[in-house]
Design an enzyme around this catalytic site. Sequence first.
Site, PDB file in Angstrom:
ATOM      1  N   GLY A   1      -4.056   6.800  22.166  1.00 53.01           N
ATOM      2  CA  GLY A   1      -3.671   5.920  23.236  1.00 53.01           C
ATOM      3  C   GLY A   1      -3.093   4.581  22.789  1.00 53.01           C
ATOM      4  N   GLY A   2      -2.145   4.685  21.955  1.00 51.76           N
ATOM      5  CA  GLY A   2      -1.381   3.686  21.434  1.00 51.76           C
ATOM      6  C   GLY A   2      -2.365   2.649  20.741  1.00 51.76           C
TER       7      GLY A   2
ATOM      8  N   SER B   1      -1.470  10.080  17.320  1.00 54.34           N
ATOM      9  CA  SER B   1      -0.676   9.218  17.969  1.00 54.34           C
ATOM     10  C   SER B   1      -0.958   7.604  17.624  1.00 54.34           C
ATOM     11  CB  SER B   1      -0.917   9.316  19.640  1.00 54.34           C
ATOM     12  OG  SER B   1      -0.073   8.753  20.320  1.00 54.34           O
TER      13      SER B   1
END
Length: 539
Positions: A122-123, A208
Amino acid sequence: MATAAFAFPASVYSSFKRFNDYVVVETTHGKIRGIRTESVNLFKGIPYAGKVSGDRRFRRPASLQAWTGVRDALQLGAPAIQQGETRGLNEPKPDEDCLFLNIWTPANDNKKRAVMFYNHGGGFSNGSGGAVDQDGSNLARLFDVVVVETNHRLGIMGFLYLDEVAGTDYAGSGNNGTLDIADGLAWVNKNIAVFGGDPNNVMIFGESGGGAKTSCLYAMPAAAPYFNKASIESGPGVRMIPKEAAAEMTLIAMRALNIDAKNWKKLLALPAADLLSVQLKISSLMAQSAYVKKNSAVGFVPNSFQPVVDGVALPHHPFDPTAPDISKNKPLMTGWNEDEFTFFAMSFGDTEALKPGFTFEALPAKLEKQFGADTKRIVDTYRHTMPHASASDIWVAITSINMMGLGSVEIAERKVRQQGAPVYLYNFGYKSEAKVPGTDYPFGTPHAMDITFKFNNEVQGIKAGFLSGNKPERFTASHNMAELWTTFAKTGKPTAKNVPEWEAYNLTDKPTMRIDANCELIKDRFKEELAMWRSIGRL
């Protein structure tokens, strides 16, 4: 960094089915009660640190207070303040006080199992440790490991750099989100033995934004004593934000809130929603800043709140100019998905290049804004190495490797040059036939699809999400990936029964494991492409 709106039917996740019994265990701060279901003990919403709201906003957490009696660990804890919905079932609303963790274990039997400590994606602004796609039940049940996932501060609440305006009480404020994770690791070190885990055999991993967090933890003194190996997945956090850029970002944020630097304490009284509103526009504000105009965009997620190279909590960029000495002797895995960008094309609504009629004549215009004068050479290289590919295929290949692949290779190369513990490079390559919405173009191996595979949540009876499609081969690919990850957690070397030997990466023949239903070790993969990227200064 965008996150997908995955569709997960609640009924298929074993952690949330009818449970067999309660399980009570004593931690350093008191007794907690979880559940046993289908050979897994599950504990949700365990506090690992104290409050971070009120007078603790932007500071290190208050001490966790012990409790009397038995505290229920049956409900997910609140996720961090963020925009949009998280992907946990029955998850509370986001809250400033969000320092909770979840544990999946085969048994609370003091057996010394490997611990797999996952950092959610989610960044640096979205997500939680309760998302159902990363449910740890199957890893715990089928591979005899303990899985831990945390919530931690995100965005402006976790990464606003106040060191230069607020004094010593706020030292490290630009890294609070990752320091929270380090606090979670410290809690695990003290408590995981009673959950059947080995505090001296802990793997940190993440995808991510979680990969970028893992990159930072790999270089952070606060985390170093509490983990033994790491995996950075589609999130190569080579560089974070220099403190000069972070200081400018802080001033820009305060101006947007009509707060003068000398009145910074007003930040402590603002509603969280006001701070979030500034977070959502900080990237565009930073794009106009003097620092960015002079130095270009900064950070893993460009020009946004994220860890700060402050010289103390994060002493230097995680992998620039070298791999961190503090983790020299800790084995590492790193890699990316072959078709990362199909996910982002969907998320950003940028799908025209995936539709019929997209031509090679139109391709340069899709790339020139990003690559400028190098565009022709990049396209020519890929048309040579992929002679049968369509213009859409070339676009996906170029954008995917540039987004996640080059940084992964850079990390692997710098880890090898360190001459310490081994590093293992991979490409995830299972091809989903599911179509990118609004097109007839298949996802292939998109960003984030690896989550359900490495957690072995692509199994018979589970429809884990729309990215992975419906081919039965996905079950084999998922098992392969989960077995590689769990054996790496246990031993520091990824192996699996039906997978070729995975040789450590080196700078001579550069072995890379391509993970699929049938895995393949490929030597010097993308040789021509990487030589081209290197020659134009992108690697």
